[in-house]
Design a protein around this motif. Structure first.
Motif, PDB file in Angstrom:
ATOM      1  N   GLU A   1      -3.038   6.189  -3.890  1.00 21.16           N
ATOM      2  CA  GLU A   1      -2.387   5.985  -2.593  1.00 21.16           C
ATOM      3  C   GLU A   1      -2.938   4.743  -1.885  1.00 21.16           C
ATOM      4  O   GLU A   1      -4.126   4.425  -1.979  1.00 21.16           O
ATOM      5  CB  GLU A   1      -2.610   7.207  -1.692  1.00 21.16           C
ATOM      6  N   PRO A   2      -2.060   4.033  -1.142  1.00 28.19           N
ATOM      7  CA  PRO A   2      -2.534   2.906  -0.316  1.00 28.19           C
ATOM      8  C   PRO A   2      -3.251   3.425   0.934  1.00 28.19           C
ATOM      9  O   PRO A   2      -3.090   4.592   1.327  1.00 28.19           O
ATOM     10  CB  PRO A   2      -1.232   2.174   0.055  1.00 28.19           C
ATOM     11  N   ASP A   3      -4.043   2.576   1.548  1.00 30.63           N
ATOM     12  CA  ASP A   3      -4.758   2.921   2.789  1.00 30.63           C
ATOM     13  C   ASP A   3      -5.591   4.190   2.622  1.00 30.63           C
ATOM     14  O   ASP A   3      -5.626   5.046   3.511  1.00 30.63           O
ATOM     15  CB  ASP A   3      -3.782   3.086   3.957  1.00 30.63           C
ATOM     16  N   CYS A   4      -6.273   4.289   1.501  1.00 32.98           N
ATOM     17  CA  CYS A   4      -7.137   5.450   1.231  1.00 32.98           C
ATOM     18  C   CYS A   4      -8.553   5.103   1.678  1.00 32.98           C
ATOM     19  O   CYS A   4      -9.154   4.124   1.226  1.00 32.98           O
ATOM     20  CB  CYS A   4      -7.114   5.795  -0.254  1.00 32.98           C
ATOM     21  N   ALA A   5      -9.115   5.942   2.561  1.00 34.57           N
ATOM     22  CA  ALA A   5     -10.456   5.684   3.091  1.00 34.57           C
ATOM     23  C   ALA A   5     -11.523   5.780   2.008  1.00 34.57           C
ATOM     24  O   ALA A   5     -12.514   5.036   2.033  1.00 34.57           O
ATOM     25  CB  ALA A   5     -10.764   6.674   4.215  1.00 34.57           C
ATOM     26  N   VAL A   6     -11.318   6.681   1.056  1.00 40.03           N
ATOM     27  CA  VAL A   6     -12.305   6.849  -0.013  1.00 40.03           C
ATOM     28  C   VAL A   6     -12.331   5.606  -0.901  1.00 40.03           C
ATOM     29  O   VAL A   6     -13.407   5.091  -1.230  1.00 40.03           O
ATOM     30  CB  VAL A   6     -11.991   8.113  -0.837  1.00 40.03           C
ATOM     31  N   LYS A   7     -11.151   5.110  -1.284  1.00 40.95           N
ATOM     32  CA  LYS A   7     -11.107   3.906  -2.121  1.00 40.95           C
ATOM     33  C   LYS A   7     -11.700   2.707  -1.381  1.00 40.95           C
ATOM     34  O   LYS A   7     -12.358   1.855  -1.998  1.00 40.95           O
ATOM     35  CB  LYS A   7      -9.670   3.618  -2.550  1.00 40.95           C
ATOM     36  N   ALA A   8     -11.490   2.646  -0.073  1.00 43.44           N
ATOM     37  CA  ALA A   8     -12.067   1.557   0.716  1.00 43.44           C
ATOM     38  C   ALA A   8     -13.596   1.625   0.705  1.00 43.44           C
ATOM     39  O   ALA A   8     -14.278   0.594   0.637  1.00 43.44           O
ATOM     40  CB  ALA A   8     -11.542   1.607   2.147  1.00 43.44           C
ATOM     41  N   MET A   9     -14.147   2.850   0.743  1.00 38.85           N
ATOM     42  CA  MET A   9     -15.600   3.017   0.694  1.00 38.85           C
ATOM     43  C   MET A   9     -16.160   2.633  -0.673  1.00 38.85           C
ATOM     44  O   MET A   9     -17.260   2.083  -0.768  1.00 38.85           O
ATOM     45  CB  MET A   9     -15.971   4.454   1.041  1.00 38.85           C
ATOM     46  N   VAL A  10     -15.388   2.905  -1.705  1.00 40.39           N
ATOM     47  CA  VAL A  10     -15.817   2.498  -3.052  1.00 40.39           C
ATOM     48  C   VAL A  10     -15.893   0.975  -3.130  1.00 40.39           C
ATOM     49  O   VAL A  10     -16.882   0.404  -3.622  1.00 40.39           O
ATOM     50  CB  VAL A  10     -14.856   3.045  -4.128  1.00 40.39           C
ATOM     51  N   GLU A  11     -14.858   0.296  -2.639  1.00 42.38           N
ATOM     52  CA  GLU A  11     -14.832  -1.167  -2.678  1.00 42.38           C
ATOM     53  C   GLU A  11     -15.942  -1.765  -1.835  1.00 42.38           C
ATOM     54  O   GLU A  11     -16.475  -2.840  -2.160  1.00 42.38           O
ATOM     55  CB  GLU A  11     -13.468  -1.684  -2.192  1.00 42.38           C
ATOM     56  N   ALA A  12     -16.323  -1.064  -0.764  1.00 38.20           N
ATOM     57  CA  ALA A  12     -17.392  -1.565   0.111  1.00 38.20           C
ATOM     58  C   ALA A  12     -18.781  -1.208  -0.413  1.00 38.20           C
ATOM     59  O   ALA A  12     -19.782  -1.607   0.193  1.00 38.20           O
ATOM     60  CB  ALA A  12     -17.210  -0.999   1.518  1.00 38.20           C
ATOM     61  N   GLY A  13     -18.842  -0.483  -1.523  1.00 38.28           N
ATOM     62  CA  GLY A  13     -20.129  -0.110  -2.089  1.00 38.28           C
ATOM     63  C   GLY A  13     -20.779   1.086  -1.423  1.00 38.28           C
ATOM     64  O   GLY A  13     -21.957   1.380  -1.673  1.00 38.28           O
ATOM     65  N   LEU A  14     -20.026   1.813  -0.590  1.00 34.85           N
ATOM     66  CA  LEU A  14     -20.576   2.967   0.116  1.00 34.85           C
ATOM     67  C   LEU A  14     -20.470   4.252  -0.713  1.00 34.85           C
ATOM     68  O   LEU A  14     -21.134   5.240  -0.415  1.00 34.85           O
ATOM     69  CB  LEU A  14     -19.863   3.152   1.463  1.00 34.85           C
ATOM     70  N   ILE A  15     -19.601   4.239  -1.708  1.00 33.42           N
ATOM     71  CA  ILE A  15     -19.492   5.332  -2.680  1.00 33.42           C
ATOM     72  C   ILE A  15     -19.743   4.725  -4.046  1.00 33.42           C
ATOM     73  O   ILE A  15     -19.172   3.682  -4.383  1.00 33.42           O
ATOM     74  CB  ILE A  15     -18.107   6.005  -2.635  1.00 33.42           C
ATOM     75  N   ASN A  16     -20.589   5.369  -4.828  1.00 36.22           N
ATOM     76  CA  ASN A  16     -20.937   4.827  -6.129  1.00 36.22           C
ATOM     77  C   ASN A  16     -19.709   4.771  -7.036  1.00 36.22           C
ATOM     78  O   ASN A  16     -18.966   5.745  -7.160  1.00 36.22           O
ATOM     79  CB  ASN A  16     -22.031   5.683  -6.769  1.00 36.22           C
ATOM     80  N   ARG A  17     -19.528   3.637  -7.694  1.00 36.39           N
ATOM     81  CA  ARG A  17     -18.351   3.422  -8.528  1.00 36.39           C
ATOM     82  C   ARG A  17     -18.304   4.391  -9.713  1.00 36.39           C
ATOM     83  O   ARG A  17     -17.234   4.878 -10.078  1.00 36.39           O
ATOM     84  CB  ARG A  17     -18.356   1.971  -9.036  1.00 36.39           C
ATOM     85  N   ILE A  18     -19.442   4.691 -10.312  1.00 32.78           N
ATOM     86  CA  ILE A  18     -19.462   5.607 -11.465  1.00 32.78           C
ATOM     87  C   ILE A  18     -19.021   6.997 -11.038  1.00 32.78           C
ATOM     88  O   ILE A  18     -18.213   7.649 -11.712  1.00 32.78           O
ATOM     89  CB  ILE A  18     -20.863   5.642 -12.106  1.00 32.78           C
ATOM     90  N   ARG A  19     -19.529   7.458  -9.910  1.00 31.46           N
ATOM     91  CA  ARG A  19     -19.134   8.786  -9.425  1.00 31.46           C
ATOM     92  C   ARG A  19     -17.633   8.819  -9.135  1.00 31.46           C
ATOM     93  O   ARG A  19     -16.940   9.790  -9.456  1.00 31.46           O
ATOM     94  CB  ARG A  19     -19.922   9.131  -8.161  1.00 31.46           C
ATOM     95  N   TYR A  20     -17.123   7.747  -8.527  1.00 34.60           N
ATOM     96  CA  TYR A  20     -15.694   7.710  -8.214  1.00 34.60           C
ATOM     97  C   TYR A  20     -14.849   7.663  -9.486  1.00 34.60           C
ATOM     98  O   TYR A  20     -13.838   8.368  -9.594  1.00 34.60           O
ATOM     99  CB  TYR A  20     -15.369   6.510  -7.326  1.00 34.60           C
ATOM    100  N   ASP A  21     -15.251   6.844 -10.452  1.00 34.53           N
ATOM    101  CA  ASP A  21     -14.488   6.755 -11.700  1.00 34.53           C
ATOM    102  C   ASP A  21     -14.483   8.106 -12.425  1.00 34.53           C
ATOM    103  O   ASP A  21     -13.472   8.490 -13.032  1.00 34.53           O
ATOM    104  CB  ASP A  21     -15.070   5.674 -12.603  1.00 34.53           C
ATOM    105  N   ASN A  22     -15.603   8.817 -12.389  1.00 28.76           N
ATOM    106  CA  ASN A  22     -15.642  10.152 -12.994  1.00 28.76           C
ATOM    107  C   ASN A  22     -14.720  11.109 -12.248  1.00 28.76           C
ATOM    108  O   ASN A  22     -14.047  11.943 -12.859  1.00 28.76           O
ATOM    109  CB  ASN A  22     -17.067  10.696 -12.993  1.00 28.76           C
TER     110      ASN A  22
END
Length: 292
Positions: free
Chosen positions: A256-277
């Motif tokens: 989805e566009p305008d997703c707060a979680v994806k924005a946090m991933v791009e900003a480095g606030l959520i770990n990319r490995i955890r998100y990809d899993n």
């Protein structure tokens, strides 16, 4: 007489009874008719059928406060999820599936990485970063020299803890370090496949002290997640704290566009490995739900 099942092996259930003795018991046929399988950790009632050979029969399974399918145990307080830092390399997708499975059952988890002595400092740092927001304590141990074992004992104190993890990560070696009464068989790594050789073939509840118990369980090489809908798993990721700010509601946090979680991933606030899993698990559950 009442007791607790401490081991299941070859059709027998070994029950530590209130008289201080351990009896080798069979389960009555009525359990099979009722679809009830006795589990290690169960509180039960038993009849002693042979005092000389210490044999008995389980007559009733008392109500469980919790029950797990894999490993098949009951009445635990928490889970200890063990993966090695190297040799074999940690399968973080499998680790995250295990964390979710315990969360579905309302059980807290401890993440334990073994073989710290064989890993570079950057690998240790990477694992700390990946799971810093998971809400789980993360510990690093070396069973050979005892590093980190005493700190782990503090988290186990006064609780019944189920151990889970792939074969070859050192579960039995760790359990040998935690207690003095039982020496679990340990194995090696296959040099060809770099997979662990399974040495624990049954589930057993082992006392660490009078109030602390650990469930030694067989290892595995794969793990399938069951018990929830794909749309529900994001609620078990503490890192996704501002998902309410997503433009769409509900939001899967995948496309989805305008997703707060994806924005946090791009900003480095959520770990990319955890998100990809997370997205891999979501897709797996979504695909499985189409065939129901």
């Amino acid at each position: 007489m009442r007791g607790r099942i401490i081991k299941s092996l070859s059709g027998f259930y070994y029950v530590y009874a209130e008289d201080g003795s351990t009896y080798a018991c069979r389960a009555r046929g009525i359990f099979r008719l009722l679809g009830i399988k006795p589990l290690v950790g169960d509180h039960c009632e038993l009849e002693v059928t042979d005092t000389k050979d210490m044999e008995g029969s389980i007559t009733e399974i008392l109500p469980r406060k919790c029950e797990l399918i894999r490993p098949s145990v009951s009445n635990i307080d928490q889970a200890l999820v063990i993966f090695s830092l190297t040799y074999p390399e940690p399968n973080l997708l499998m680790l995250d599936k295990l964390l979710l499975q315990y969360s579905f059952n309302g059980l807290p988890s401890i993440i334990c990485f073994s073989k710290e002595d064989l890993a570079d400092d950057d690998i240790v740092l990477k694992m700390k970063e990946v799971y810093s927001g998971s809400g789980c304590p993360v510990r690093f141990i070396c069973s050979l020299n005892g590093s980190g074992v005493e700190e782990l004992k503090v988290l186990l104190k006064g609780k019944t803890t189920s151990v889970a993890g792939p074969s070859g990560v050192g579960k039995s070696t760790l359990i040998n370090c935690l207690q003095d009464n039982i020496c679990a068989e340990t194995g090696s790594i296959s040099h060809k496949s770099e997979r662990g050789k399974q040495t624990t073939r049954h589930t057993e509840m082992i006392p660490i002290d009078r109030e602390t118990f650990i469930m030694d369980t067989p290892g595995f090489s794969s793990f399938e997640l069951y018990g929830t809908e794909p749309e529900a798993i994001s609620s078990y990721y503490p890192e996704f704290g501002i998902k309410e700010q997503c433009y769409y509601s509900p939001c899967s946090h995948t496309h989805e566009p305008d997703c707060a979680v994806k924005a946090m991933v791009e900003a480095g606030l959520i770990n990319r490995i955890r998100y990809d899993n997370y997205t891999a698990i979501y897709g797996e559950l979504k695909g499985r739900s189409r065939f129901r």
